[in-house]
Design an enzyme around this catalytic site. Structure first.
Site, PDB file in Angstrom:
ATOM      1  N   CYS A 110      25.887 -28.528   9.604  1.00 49.56           N
ATOM      2  CA  CYS A 110      26.067 -27.112  10.970  1.00 49.56           C
ATOM      3  C   CYS A 110      26.585 -26.331  10.441  1.00 49.56           C
ATOM      4  O   CYS A 110      27.654 -26.285   9.398  1.00 49.56           O
ATOM      5  CB  CYS A 110      25.940 -27.384  11.887  1.00 49.56           C
ATOM      6  SG  CYS A 110      26.068 -26.577  13.609  1.00 49.56           S
ATOM      7  N   ARG A 143     -17.645  -3.052  -2.530  1.00 43.45           N
ATOM      8  CA  ARG A 143     -17.853  -1.354  -3.043  1.00 43.45           C
ATOM      9  C   ARG A 143     -17.979  -1.499  -4.948  1.00 43.45           C
ATOM     10  O   ARG A 143     -18.941  -0.545  -4.928  1.00 43.45           O
ATOM     11  CB  ARG A 143     -16.921  -0.831  -2.583  1.00 43.45           C
ATOM     12  CG  ARG A 143     -16.893   1.200  -2.722  1.00 43.45           C
ATOM     13  CD  ARG A 143     -16.338   1.275  -2.013  1.00 43.45           C
ATOM     14  NE  ARG A 143     -14.550   0.876  -2.073  1.00 43.45           N
ATOM     15  CZ  ARG A 143     -13.198   2.571  -1.949  1.00 43.45           C
ATOM     16  NH1 ARG A 143     -13.562   2.426  -0.698  1.00 43.45           N
ATOM     17  NH2 ARG A 143     -12.085   1.442  -1.748  1.00 43.45           N
ATOM     18  N   LYS A 190      -9.250   3.651  10.875  1.00 41.58           N
ATOM     19  CA  LYS A 190      -9.217   3.058   9.698  1.00 41.58           C
ATOM     20  C   LYS A 190      -9.477   1.650   9.569  1.00 41.58           C
ATOM     21  O   LYS A 190      -7.662   0.937   9.206  1.00 41.58           O
ATOM     22  CB  LYS A 190      -8.665   4.081   8.665  1.00 41.58           C
ATOM     23  CG  LYS A 190      -8.642   3.937   7.448  1.00 41.58           C
ATOM     24  CD  LYS A 190      -7.661   4.516   6.564  1.00 41.58           C
ATOM     25  CE  LYS A 190      -7.765   4.332   5.284  1.00 41.58           C
ATOM     26  NZ  LYS A 190      -7.203   2.895   4.531  1.00 41.58           N
ATOM     27  N   ASP A 232       0.603  -0.854   0.000  1.00 46.94           N
ATOM     28  CA  ASP A 232       0.263  -0.126   0.179  1.00 46.94           C
ATOM     29  C   ASP A 232       1.103   1.203  -0.233  1.00 46.94           C
ATOM     30  O   ASP A 232       0.632   2.531  -0.563  1.00 46.94           O
ATOM     31  CB  ASP A 232      -0.678  -0.375   1.275  1.00 46.94           C
ATOM     32  CG  ASP A 232      -2.197  -1.349   1.213  1.00 46.94           C
ATOM     33  OD1 ASP A 232      -1.787  -1.980   0.020  1.00 46.94           O
ATOM     34  OD2 ASP A 232      -3.013  -1.043   1.986  1.00 46.94           O
ATOM     35  N   CYS A 285      29.391 -25.479  12.957  1.00 49.34           N
ATOM     36  CA  CYS A 285      30.285 -26.456  13.208  1.00 49.34           C
ATOM     37  C   CYS A 285      30.705 -28.223  12.393  1.00 49.34           C
ATOM     38  O   CYS A 285      31.849 -28.407  12.208  1.00 49.34           O
ATOM     39  CB  CYS A 285      30.269 -27.744  14.743  1.00 49.34           C
ATOM     40  SG  CYS A 285      28.879 -29.189  14.534  1.00 49.34           S
ATOM     41  N   SER A 324     -14.618   7.206  -1.518  1.00 51.02           N
ATOM     42  CA  SER A 324     -13.557   6.641  -1.423  1.00 51.02           C
ATOM     43  C   SER A 324     -13.212   7.308  -0.388  1.00 51.02           C
ATOM     44  O   SER A 324     -13.542   8.352   0.002  1.00 51.02           O
ATOM     45  CB  SER A 324     -12.391   6.493  -2.566  1.00 51.02           C
ATOM     46  OG  SER A 324     -11.096   6.326  -1.785  1.00 51.02           O
ATOM     47  N   GLU A 338     -16.562  -3.196   7.187  1.00 50.01           N
ATOM     48  CA  GLU A 338     -15.535  -3.393   7.030  1.00 50.01           C
ATOM     49  C   GLU A 338     -14.987  -4.651   7.180  1.00 50.01           C
ATOM     50  O   GLU A 338     -14.917  -4.704   8.482  1.00 50.01           O
ATOM     51  CB  GLU A 338     -14.072  -2.519   7.299  1.00 50.01           C
ATOM     52  CG  GLU A 338     -12.847  -2.639   6.548  1.00 50.01           C
ATOM     53  CD  GLU A 338     -12.790  -1.631   5.270  1.00 50.01           C
ATOM     54  OE1 GLU A 338     -11.190  -2.093   4.821  1.00 50.01           O
ATOM     55  OE2 GLU A 338     -14.151  -1.550   4.610  1.00 50.01           O
TER      56      GLU A 338
END
Length: 414
Positions: free
Chosen positions: A393, A131, A110, A28, A396, A76, A165
């Protein structure tokens, strides 16, 4: 104009992915940055291209759903991000309502989910819709009926539309992902994808919730302000926001906004800002709307907690118990007030489920100063190379074995 045309093309593509496919390609915050740049260019050039996203609310209804024409227009919301911009908005409101009673302001969360519009007739829920473009949405009545907190029958018998919402609680998302082969990236996409799935059984599996905040159309009842409207919604069994404050000026609004921002990490749902509304409905009518936004409301956006970046490499960290945990090294990116260079992946199965590889563009999330988490790769992303499961690993050199979902070093002596 070349840059303006490029921004329109990009934003339309990203908008389609977000609103219509529920598969966002950018965060966003990244979208808002591009959108704000386009708005500025349109002001400077005096030209708004016919297909500019600044002309539209939301996305086009999908063909797989029946179209639904709303009784009242759904809008909006214009946005601000600073105390100065909020103060400027307050000044415009008071100037446009000069000679009328001084405005008070309602402050609400919001919510970061999907807007739904509910039609009730003769006390029964007759239609649930998205919507859409603000005038026509998608009919999702059966999907909406799976939300247990929404009433299907109410005492009021008049015709009305209620907006809310739809969300997925974070605790529900965590529980869902713990048992899912295909983890959901975030709660917002989880809710949107569930509501726009043609199979209501999929919606029901997500255990969605909803907060109702507006009556966009009503017959047989007159409401005068925000307090009356919210009380009426509660009387009729609608779930409303747990947060509502009433303020008289921008300074008091900012105090409450900053306090809410500090507490957002403790909530069981996503919010990405606060909404400020003129409380009195007569003043709202006097203020009116632009082509896209109501002049009587504004959204104050918080600093982003989510963005995208690239995975440059992955190292394996060895803990006290010998457990190996993958750590992603990222292309540096600014997020929530910090430069992020690393993010956690839980285990190798997590890497596979989130489809993360070297060079992958991924969504990352950071909240309350915790180490950022990789949510998943951007849809359609193809990594340059797969992440290899270590056989030895890294500390080691001992053999590594898998126990459940995790890898462990077999060296128990040192």
């Amino acid at each position: 104009m070349n840059r303006q045309e490029e921004l329109v093309r990009l934003l339309n593509r990203y908008g389609t992915a977000y609103y219509e496919s529920d598969a966002p390609e950018i965060s966003d915050a990244e979208y808002d940055t591009l959108y704000d740049e386009l708005v500025q260019l349109e002001k400077e050039s005096g030209i708004v291209l016919p297909d500019s996203p600044t002309r539209r609310v939301g996305g086009a209804p999908l063909a797989k759903f029946q179209p639904h024409t709303h009784l009242g227009r759904l809008w909006s919301m214009d946005k601000v991000r600073t105390e100065g911009a909020l103060s400027d908005w307050e000044t415009r409101v008071k100037k446009l309502t000069a000679g009328m009673p001084s405005p008070t302001f309602a402050l609400e969360y919001k919510f970061d989910g999907l807007t739904i519009n509910l039609t009730y007739e003769n006390g029964k829920l007759t239609t649930g819709a998205t919507r859409g473009n603000g005038i026509i949405g998608e009919t999702i009545t059966e999907q909406v009926k799976t939300i247990s907190t929404l009433p299907q029958e109410i005492p009021f018998k008049g015709r009305m539309e209620v907006q809310g919402e739809c969300i997925m609680r974070l605790s529900v998302l965590e529980a869902y992902n713990a048992h899912s082969d295909e983890p959901l990236k975030n709660a917002r996409n989880a809710a949107a994808g569930a509501l726009r799935n043609v199979d209501p059984r999929v919606t029901a599996e997500r255990h969605l919730d909803c907060f109702c905040y507006n009556i966009g159309y009503i017959e047989g009842k007159t409401l005068h302000n925000q307090q009356e409207m919210l009380a009426f919604l509660q009387e009729n069994g609608f779930p409303v926001s747990p947060f509502i404050h009433y303020c008289t000026d921008a300074a008091s609004l900012m105090r409450e906004i900053r306090a809410a921002e500090e507490e957002r990490g403790k909530l069981d749902f996503l919010i990405d800002g606060m909404v400020v509304k003129v409380t009195d409905f007569a003043l709202r009518e006097a203020l009116g709307e632009t082509e896209k936004f109501p002049r009587w409301a504004i959204a104050f956006k918080f600093a982003a907690e989510e963005t995208t970046t690239f995975v440059e490499r992955v190292t394996w960290e060895v803990g006290r118990t010998g457990k190996l945990t993958p750590l992603a090294h990222l292309a540096p990116v600014e997020l929530a007030g910090a430069t992020i260079r690393k993010a956690t992946l839980n285990n190798y199965d997590d890497i596979l489920r989130k489809r993360v590889g070297i060079g992958s563009r991924v969504f990352i999330r950071r909240s309350n100063d915790v180490i950022p988490e990789i949510l998943g790769s951007v849809p359609g992303d193809e990594p340059a190379a797969q992440i290899e499961k270590p056989l030895r690993c890294p500390s080691c050199g001992a053999h590594v074995e898998q126990r459940g979902a995790h890898l462990f070093c077999t060296n128990s002596l040192s």
